[in-house]
Design a protein around this motif. Structure first.
Motif, PDB file in Angstrom:
ATOM      1  N   TYR A 127       0.843  -1.196   0.000  1.00 44.64           N
ATOM      2  CA  TYR A 127       0.000   0.000   0.000  1.00 44.64           C
ATOM      3  C   TYR A 127       0.869   1.233   0.000  1.00 44.64           C
ATOM      4  O   TYR A 127       1.821   1.347   0.763  1.00 44.64           O
ATOM      5  CB  TYR A 127      -0.964  -0.055   1.194  1.00 44.64           C
ATOM      6  CG  TYR A 127      -1.895  -1.237   1.022  1.00 44.64           C
ATOM      7  CD1 TYR A 127      -3.062  -1.102   0.280  1.00 44.64           C
ATOM      8  CD2 TYR A 127      -1.548  -2.489   1.503  1.00 44.64           C
ATOM      9  CE1 TYR A 127      -3.886  -2.196   0.055  1.00 44.64           C
ATOM     10  CE2 TYR A 127      -2.369  -3.585   1.276  1.00 44.64           C
ATOM     11  CZ  TYR A 127      -3.528  -3.428   0.560  1.00 44.64           C
ATOM     12  OH  TYR A 127      -4.333  -4.507   0.319  1.00 44.64           O
ATOM     13  N   CYS A 128       0.521   2.158  -0.888  1.00 42.65           N
ATOM     14  CA  CYS A 128       1.315   3.363  -1.132  1.00 42.65           C
ATOM     15  C   CYS A 128       0.445   4.597  -0.953  1.00 42.65           C
ATOM     16  O   CYS A 128      -0.555   4.751  -1.655  1.00 42.65           O
ATOM     17  CB  CYS A 128       1.863   3.298  -2.562  1.00 42.65           C
ATOM     18  SG  CYS A 128       2.844   4.727  -3.043  1.00 42.65           S
ATOM     19  N   PRO A 129       0.821   5.487  -0.039  1.00 41.64           N
ATOM     20  CA  PRO A 129       0.029   6.705   0.161  1.00 41.64           C
ATOM     21  C   PRO A 129       0.342   7.821  -0.831  1.00 41.64           C
ATOM     22  O   PRO A 129      -0.322   8.843  -0.836  1.00 41.64           O
ATOM     23  CB  PRO A 129       0.401   7.122   1.584  1.00 41.64           C
ATOM     24  CG  PRO A 129       1.795   6.635   1.755  1.00 41.64           C
ATOM     25  CD  PRO A 129       1.878   5.350   0.963  1.00 41.64           C
ATOM     26  N   HIS A 172       3.726   8.366 -10.269  1.00 40.50           N
ATOM     27  CA  HIS A 172       5.100   7.983  -9.983  1.00 40.50           C
ATOM     28  C   HIS A 172       5.284   6.496 -10.255  1.00 40.50           C
ATOM     29  O   HIS A 172       4.327   5.772 -10.491  1.00 40.50           O
ATOM     30  CB  HIS A 172       5.466   8.302  -8.523  1.00 40.50           C
ATOM     31  CG  HIS A 172       4.777   7.433  -7.511  1.00 40.50           C
ATOM     32  ND1 HIS A 172       3.438   7.588  -7.189  1.00 40.50           N
ATOM     33  CD2 HIS A 172       5.220   6.395  -6.769  1.00 40.50           C
ATOM     34  CE1 HIS A 172       3.108   6.684  -6.277  1.00 40.50           C
ATOM     35  NE2 HIS A 172       4.165   5.939  -6.005  1.00 40.50           N
ATOM     36  N   GLY A 173       6.522   6.059 -10.223  1.00 38.12           N
ATOM     37  CA  GLY A 173       6.850   4.658 -10.371  1.00 38.12           C
ATOM     38  C   GLY A 173       7.475   4.141  -9.097  1.00 38.12           C
ATOM     39  O   GLY A 173       7.520   4.848  -8.078  1.00 38.12           O
ATOM     40  N   THR A 193      17.253  -5.951  -0.590  1.00 42.04           N
ATOM     41  CA  THR A 193      16.645  -5.715   0.730  1.00 42.04           C
ATOM     42  C   THR A 193      15.140  -5.927   0.734  1.00 42.04           C
ATOM     43  O   THR A 193      14.534  -6.035   1.793  1.00 42.04           O
ATOM     44  CB  THR A 193      16.913  -4.272   1.207  1.00 42.04           C
ATOM     45  OG1 THR A 193      16.247  -3.369   0.308  1.00 42.04           O
ATOM     46  CG2 THR A 193      18.401  -3.966   1.271  1.00 42.04           C
ATOM     47  N   GLY A 194      14.523  -5.935  -0.448  1.00 41.77           N
ATOM     48  CA  GLY A 194      13.072  -6.045  -0.538  1.00 41.77           C
ATOM     49  C   GLY A 194      12.366  -4.711  -0.389  1.00 41.77           C
ATOM     50  O   GLY A 194      11.146  -4.633  -0.489  1.00 41.77           O
ATOM     51  N   SER A 195      13.119  -3.638  -0.146  1.00 40.28           N
ATOM     52  CA  SER A 195      12.487  -2.330   0.058  1.00 40.28           C
ATOM     53  C   SER A 195      11.972  -1.761  -1.263  1.00 40.28           C
ATOM     54  O   SER A 195      12.490  -2.060  -2.339  1.00 40.28           O
ATOM     55  CB  SER A 195      13.462  -1.358   0.728  1.00 40.28           C
ATOM     56  OG  SER A 195      14.578  -1.133  -0.101  1.00 40.28           O
ATOM     57  N   ILE A 196      10.916  -0.965  -1.141  1.00 42.65           N
ATOM     58  CA  ILE A 196      10.288  -0.325  -2.291  1.00 42.65           C
ATOM     59  C   ILE A 196      10.455   1.185  -2.142  1.00 42.65           C
ATOM     60  O   ILE A 196      10.177   1.743  -1.085  1.00 42.65           O
ATOM     61  CB  ILE A 196       8.773  -0.648  -2.353  1.00 42.65           C
ATOM     62  CG1 ILE A 196       8.515  -2.142  -2.234  1.00 42.65           C
ATOM     63  CG2 ILE A 196       8.142  -0.044  -3.598  1.00 42.65           C
ATOM     64  CD1 ILE A 196       8.983  -2.983  -3.374  1.00 42.65           C
ATOM     65  N   HIS A 197      10.905   1.833  -3.206  1.00 34.85           N
ATOM     66  CA  HIS A 197      11.130   3.281  -3.177  1.00 34.85           C
ATOM     67  C   HIS A 197      10.298   3.942  -4.264  1.00 34.85           C
ATOM     68  O   HIS A 197      10.238   3.436  -5.395  1.00 34.85           O
ATOM     69  CB  HIS A 197      12.609   3.606  -3.417  1.00 34.85           C
ATOM     70  CG  HIS A 197      13.525   2.947  -2.441  1.00 34.85           C
ATOM     71  ND1 HIS A 197      13.898   3.548  -1.272  1.00 34.85           N
ATOM     72  CD2 HIS A 197      14.109   1.723  -2.447  1.00 34.85           C
ATOM     73  CE1 HIS A 197      14.701   2.732  -0.610  1.00 34.85           C
ATOM     74  NE2 HIS A 197      14.828   1.620  -1.297  1.00 34.85           N
ATOM     75  N   ASP A 198       9.675   5.072  -3.946  1.00 30.82           N
ATOM     76  CA  ASP A 198       8.980   5.856  -4.960  1.00 30.82           C
ATOM     77  C   ASP A 198      10.015   6.498  -5.864  1.00 30.82           C
ATOM     78  O   ASP A 198      11.056   6.959  -5.396  1.00 30.82           O
ATOM     79  CB  ASP A 198       8.142   6.968  -4.315  1.00 30.82           C
ATOM     80  CG  ASP A 198       6.896   6.456  -3.628  1.00 30.82           C
ATOM     81  OD1 ASP A 198       6.538   5.277  -3.818  1.00 30.82           O
ATOM     82  OD2 ASP A 198       6.275   7.242  -2.900  1.00 30.82           O
ATOM     83  N   LEU A 230      -0.788   4.304 -15.146  1.00 33.99           N
ATOM     84  CA  LEU A 230       0.636   4.110 -15.347  1.00 33.99           C
ATOM     85  C   LEU A 230       1.186   3.317 -14.174  1.00 33.99           C
ATOM     86  O   LEU A 230       0.991   3.695 -13.022  1.00 33.99           O
ATOM     87  CB  LEU A 230       1.335   5.471 -15.443  1.00 33.99           C
ATOM     88  CG  LEU A 230       2.834   5.452 -15.647  1.00 33.99           C
ATOM     89  CD1 LEU A 230       3.170   4.835 -17.005  1.00 33.99           C
ATOM     90  CD2 LEU A 230       3.382   6.854 -15.573  1.00 33.99           C
ATOM     91  N   ASP A 231       1.844   2.202 -14.458  1.00 33.96           N
ATOM     92  CA  ASP A 231       2.391   1.352 -13.419  1.00 33.96           C
ATOM     93  C   ASP A 231       3.783   0.922 -13.851  1.00 33.96           C
ATOM     94  O   ASP A 231       3.931  -0.006 -14.640  1.00 33.96           O
ATOM     95  CB  ASP A 231       1.479   0.139 -13.206  1.00 33.96           C
ATOM     96  CG  ASP A 231       1.886  -0.705 -12.023  1.00 33.96           C
ATOM     97  OD1 ASP A 231       2.695  -0.242 -11.200  1.00 33.96           O
ATOM     98  OD2 ASP A 231       1.383  -1.841 -11.933  1.00 33.96           O
ATOM     99  N   ILE A 232       4.794   1.650 -13.374  1.00 32.04           N
ATOM    100  CA  ILE A 232       6.171   1.348 -13.746  1.00 32.04           C
ATOM    101  C   ILE A 232       6.918   0.879 -12.509  1.00 32.04           C
ATOM    102  O   ILE A 232       6.930   1.555 -11.484  1.00 32.04           O
ATOM    103  CB  ILE A 232       6.880   2.589 -14.336  1.00 32.04           C
ATOM    104  CG1 ILE A 232       6.232   2.966 -15.667  1.00 32.04           C
ATOM    105  CG2 ILE A 232       8.372   2.334 -14.499  1.00 32.04           C
ATOM    106  CD1 ILE A 232       6.805   4.208 -16.304  1.00 32.04           C
ATOM    107  N   THR A 233       7.520  -0.306 -12.620  1.00 32.22           N
ATOM    108  CA  THR A 233       8.341  -0.839 -11.538  1.00 32.22           C
ATOM    109  C   THR A 233       9.693  -1.210 -12.105  1.00 32.22           C
ATOM    110  O   THR A 233       9.785  -1.971 -13.072  1.00 32.22           O
ATOM    111  CB  THR A 233       7.699  -2.090 -10.901  1.00 32.22           C
ATOM    112  OG1 THR A 233       6.419  -1.744 -10.393  1.00 32.22           O
ATOM    113  CG2 THR A 233       8.560  -2.612  -9.764  1.00 32.22           C
TER     114      THR A 233
END
Length: 140
Positions: free
Chosen positions: A79-81, A86-87, A94-99, A123-126
């Protein structure tokens, strides 16, 4: 960016105590937690809350566009606030997710060859990789 949860006004959404707490947890760290991670954090301040209630709160917040549900392949939803366009960068070590923000003035057509007349509605860019220390010893 801090949001005053007490004055948060989402049309059509009644902000219950549980929803406020789930939203507060999401806004506090902005680290793209899973529902289980949100539950573990929320129960510190609201010990009687159930995992089902947290799931219901998250679902409601997503339905009312207060947060985004993001999925990375077969992993649990996160979940992203951040509601701006953004992507995401998924650090595989590490498994971390960054905007990741798009540079101002850059259009999709500047780097994607879209079919003529294409209208992008979502738009969904990873990007996946590792965050490492830049090698300053390499020749330029």
């Amino acid at each position: 960016m801090k949001t005053d949860i007490e004055t948060l006004n989402i049309p059509g959404l009644r902000m219950t105590k549980q929803r406020k707490e789930v939203y507060r947890v999401l806004m506090e760290n902005r680290d793209h937690p899973t529902a289980t991670e949100v539950y573990e954090r929320v129960k510190q301040s609201t010990p009687g809350i159930s995992l089902a209630t947290v799931y219901n709160c998250l679902e409601t917040l997503v339905e009312h566009h207060a947060v985004r549900q993001v999925n990375f392949e077969r992993e649990s939803s996160r979940y992203c606030p951040n509601l701006s366009e953004h992507g995401h960068f998924h650090d595989e070590s590490t498994g971390s997710i960054h905007d990741i923000q798009f540079k101002k003035g850059v259009k999709l057509s500047d780097f994607l060859d879209l079919p003529e007349g294409a209208q992008v509605n979502n738009l969904d860019i990873t990007l996946r990789g590792t965050l490492g220390t830049p090698n300053h010893n390499s020749a330029n």
